[in-house]
Design a protein around this motif. Structure first.
Motif, short mmCIF file in Angstrom:
data_model
loop_
_atom_site.label_atom_id
_atom_site.label_comp_id
_atom_site.label_asym_id
_atom_site.label_seq_id
_atom_site.Cartn_x
_atom_site.Cartn_y
_atom_site.Cartn_z
N LEU A 1 14.25 -18.53 -11.03
CA LEU A 1 14.97 -17.56 -11.86
C LEU A 1 14.11 -17.07 -13.02
CD1 LEU A 1 18.53 -19.19 -11.96
CD2 LEU A 1 17.77 -17.24 -10.58
N VAL A 2 13.37 -17.99 -13.65
CA VAL A 2 12.50 -17.59 -14.76
C VAL A 2 11.40 -16.66 -14.27
CG1 VAL A 2 10.86 -18.43 -16.48
CG2 VAL A 2 13.00 -19.65 -16.12
N CYS A 3 10.81 -16.99 -13.12
CA CYS A 3 9.74 -16.14 -12.58
C CYS A 3 10.27 -14.76 -12.19
CB CYS A 3 9.10 -16.82 -11.37
SG CYS A 3 8.10 -18.27 -11.77
N VAL A 4 11.47 -14.70 -11.65
CA VAL A 4 12.08 -13.41 -11.33
C VAL A 4 12.29 -12.61 -12.62
CG1 VAL A 4 14.19 -12.30 -10.49
CG2 VAL A 4 13.15 -14.16 -9.18
N SER A 5 12.70 -13.28 -13.68
CA SER A 5 12.89 -12.59 -14.97
C SER A 5 11.55 -12.06 -15.50
CB SER A 5 13.52 -13.55 -15.99
OG SER A 5 14.77 -14.02 -15.53
N ILE A 6 10.49 -12.85 -15.34
CA ILE A 6 9.16 -12.40 -15.77
C ILE A 6 8.74 -11.15 -15.00
CG2 ILE A 6 6.70 -13.00 -15.72
CD1 ILE A 6 7.54 -15.91 -16.27
N VAL A 7 8.98 -11.16 -13.69
CA VAL A 7 8.62 -10.01 -12.86
C VAL A 7 9.46 -8.79 -13.26
CG1 VAL A 7 8.77 -9.08 -10.52
CG2 VAL A 7 7.74 -11.33 -10.92
N GLY B 1 0.78 -1.22 0.00
CA GLY B 1 0.00 0.00 0.00
C GLY B 1 0.82 1.28 0.00
N LYS B 2 2.14 1.17 -0.05
CA LYS B 2 2.97 2.38 0.04
C LYS B 2 2.85 3.25 -1.21
CE LYS B 2 7.66 4.07 0.80
NZ LYS B 2 7.19 5.14 1.71
N SER B 3 2.87 2.63 -2.37
CA SER B 3 2.77 3.39 -3.62
C SER B 3 2.30 2.43 -4.72
CB SER B 3 4.12 4.00 -4.00
OG SER B 3 5.06 2.97 -4.31
N GLU B 4 1.97 2.98 -5.87
CA GLU B 4 1.56 2.13 -6.98
C GLU B 4 2.70 1.22 -7.42
OE1 GLU B 4 -1.29 3.79 -10.05
OE2 GLU B 4 -0.49 5.66 -9.22
N LEU B 5 3.93 1.77 -7.46
CA LEU B 5 5.07 0.96 -7.85
C LEU B 5 5.29 -0.19 -6.87
CD1 LEU B 5 7.39 0.70 -9.91
CD2 LEU B 5 8.80 2.06 -8.36
N CYS B 6 5.23 0.09 -5.58
CA CYS B 6 5.39 -0.95 -4.56
C CYS B 6 4.26 -1.96 -4.64
CB CYS B 6 5.45 -0.33 -3.17
SG CYS B 6 6.95 0.59 -2.82
N HIS B 7 3.06 -1.48 -4.94
CA HIS B 7 1.91 -2.37 -5.04
C HIS B 7 2.14 -3.43 -6.11
CE1 HIS B 7 -2.35 -3.44 -4.62
NE2 HIS B 7 -2.38 -3.52 -5.95
N TYR B 8 2.55 -2.99 -7.30
CA TYR B 8 2.82 -3.94 -8.37
C TYR B 8 3.99 -4.86 -8.01
CZ TYR B 8 -0.40 -1.66 -11.63
OH TYR B 8 -1.52 -1.18 -12.26
N LEU B 9 5.07 -4.29 -7.50
CA LEU B 9 6.27 -5.07 -7.21
C LEU B 9 5.99 -6.16 -6.19
CD1 LEU B 9 9.30 -5.64 -7.35
CD2 LEU B 9 9.64 -3.85 -5.62
N PHE B 10 5.38 -5.82 -5.07
CA PHE B 10 5.19 -6.81 -4.01
C PHE B 10 4.16 -7.86 -4.40
CE2 PHE B 10 6.91 -3.35 -1.19
CZ PHE B 10 8.08 -4.02 -0.88
N PHE B 11 3.15 -7.48 -5.17
CA PHE B 11 2.19 -8.50 -5.59
C PHE B 11 2.76 -9.37 -6.70
CE2 PHE B 11 -0.91 -6.18 -3.10
CZ PHE B 11 -1.71 -7.22 -2.61
N PHE B 12 3.63 -8.82 -7.53
CA PHE B 12 4.34 -9.68 -8.49
C PHE B 12 5.21 -10.69 -7.74
CE2 PHE B 12 4.37 -6.45 -12.25
CZ PHE B 12 3.01 -6.68 -12.42
N MET B 13 5.85 -10.27 -6.66
CA MET B 13 6.63 -11.18 -5.84
C MET B 13 5.72 -12.25 -5.21
SD MET B 13 9.20 -8.44 -4.01
CE MET B 13 9.78 -9.66 -2.82
N ASP B 14 4.52 -11.85 -4.86
CA ASP B 14 3.54 -12.80 -4.34
C ASP B 14 3.25 -13.88 -5.37
OD1 ASP B 14 1.63 -14.01 -2.73
OD2 ASP B 14 0.07 -12.57 -3.22
N TYR B 15 3.15 -13.50 -6.63
CA TYR B 15 2.87 -14.46 -7.69
C TYR B 15 4.07 -15.40 -7.91
CZ TYR B 15 -0.87 -11.12 -8.52
OH TYR B 15 -1.95 -10.28 -8.37
N ILE B 16 5.27 -14.91 -7.65
CA ILE B 16 6.43 -15.81 -7.69
C ILE B 16 6.26 -16.90 -6.63
CG2 ILE B 16 8.91 -16.00 -7.25
CD1 ILE B 16 9.28 -13.25 -8.42
N GLY B 17 5.81 -16.50 -5.44
CA GLY B 17 5.58 -17.47 -4.39
C GLY B 17 4.53 -18.49 -4.78
N VAL B 18 3.46 -18.04 -5.44
CA VAL B 18 2.41 -18.96 -5.89
C VAL B 18 2.98 -19.96 -6.89
CG1 VAL B 18 0.25 -19.11 -7.18
CG2 VAL B 18 0.55 -17.33 -5.45
N ALA B 19 3.78 -19.48 -7.84
CA ALA B 19 4.38 -20.36 -8.84
C ALA B 19 5.32 -21.38 -8.19
CB ALA B 19 5.13 -19.54 -9.88
N GLN B 20 6.10 -20.94 -7.21
CA GLN B 20 6.99 -21.85 -6.50
C GLN B 20 6.20 -22.93 -5.77
OE1 GLN B 20 9.90 -21.05 -8.10
NE2 GLN B 20 10.95 -21.36 -6.16
#
Length: 354
Positions: free
Chosen positions: A330-336, A133-152
């Motif tokens: 590594l592939v998921c990090v590259s996607i993010v 919730g800090k900013s729009e950029l942080c919102h996208y970044l942290f939720f993209f990281m969440d999706y990495i966790g889902v893929a793992q």
């Protein structure tokens, strides 16, 4: 005996009273913490359907968002459901390590991958809901990281099911194909979730959900195909204690999929589920119950089916699956990283339009 019981109840009551005083103590330490705001006061990507209040203001200092762990807002229970889950999984890992040799027994590595991937998705979920919730950029970044966790986690599920739960007949059909396909589907799931989030500004909610759910659903069917075969042959399986937990994880996952795609309570009671009762909160609880059932089932398979899986898999398979786990990461990090470049361009274009 009665005295001891009353003494423990008294101590528990005192502890609960101290916990209830935490928000008041935080207000004394940080009295400048701002209150929550309405949906109209935050960018569109932050808004959830039928949730009108309880949003945290943007662009505060980091301390505010960390301390908001103890504040009442519409993400509080989303944070705590997976934070408690993360701590429970740590305790579970410690208990498993007492009886399972995760260092010298390669056959135990798929079980370790599952637990670590579960820790990854719960930890990344907590981070996304707490700090997104800090900013729009942080919102996208942290939720993209969440999706990495889902893929793992999807990949971790595939590993234990293919390694421990698979029957010899299905193993003969998918050997050499199952794990590469599972790795590919995990990466596609991460991409679909990230793209759905990125298109939050331009696509209807149901289209985004389809983009997020369909790749994960295909991955789920493929990853759980060994479990489905086991469940279909339940009557001939005899006394197999793992089957009830496999059934439980399937039931929990199907239930949480419903609550992820359908905001049932919010739509029935708009404005009354801003703090508690959100479908996403129920989704978190059911997903964690699915994870616990899955870990228990895999542990029982690890103990009870060693003769089968040690014959099907040589010692090099476990190491290969660990390497593929790292490759998927590594592939998921590259996607993010790629999606974040698009997000930055989107935010820059929005800034120029203002």
């Amino acid at each position: 005996m009665a005295t001891i019981v009353m003494d423990r109840i008294g101590r528990l009551f005192i502890s609960l009273q101290q916990i209830r005083q935490v928000p008041q103590m935080l207000n004394q330490v940080a009295p400048s913490m701002p209150g929550t705001i309405r949906d109209a006061e935050v960018p569109h990507c932050f808004r959830e359907r039928f949730i009108s209040t309880g949003y945290r203001p943007l662009h505060q200092n980091w301390r505010y968002y960390f301390l908001s762990l103890f504040q009442r807002h519409n993400e509080t229970l989303n944070i705590w459901t997976h934070l408690l889950g993360f701590l429970i999984l740590l305790i579970k890992l410690c208990h498993l390590a007492e009886t399972v040799d995760f260092v010298r027994d390669p056959h135990s590595w798929p079980l370790l991958i599952l637990v670590l991937s579960a820790l990854t998705y719960t930890g990344s979920s907590v981070t996304a809901h707490l700090l997104g919730g800090k900013s729009e950029l942080c919102h996208y970044l942290f939720f993209f990281m969440d999706y990495i966790g889902v893929a793992q986690y999807q990949y971790g599920s595939a590993v234990v099911h293919f390694y421990y739960a698979v029957e010899e007949s299905w193993y003969g059909c998918v050997r050499g194909v199952f794990m590469p396909a599972a790795a590919l589907l995990s990466c596609l799931s991460c991409m679909g979730c990230c793209y759905g989030k990125y298109c939050n500004h331009s696509l209807p909610a149901w289209v985004r959900k389809v983009g997020q759910v369909v790749p994960s659903a295909v991955a789920y069917v493929w990853d759980n195909s060994p479990v489905f075969q086991r469940l279909f042959s339940w009557s001939s399986a005899g006394d197999d204690p793992a089957l009830i937990f496999h059934f439980g994880q399937v039931a929990f996952l199907l239930s949480c999929t419903f609550f992820f795609t359908c905001p049932l309570l919010e739509s029935c009671f708009p404005g009354r589920c801003d703090f508690v009762g959100q479908s996403h909160q129920i989704f978190h609880v059911l997903l964690f119950c699915c994870t616990l059932s899955q870990i228990q089932a895999s542990h029982l398979d690890f103990l009870g089916r060693r003769a089968l899986y040690s014959r099907l898999h040589d010692r090099g398979d476990a190491a290969l699956f660990v390497e593929m786990y790292v490759l998927v990461l590594l592939v998921c990090v590259s996607i993010v990283a790629f999606m974040m470049t698009n997000v930055k361009q989107l935010l820059q274009s929005k800034t120029k339009l203002k």
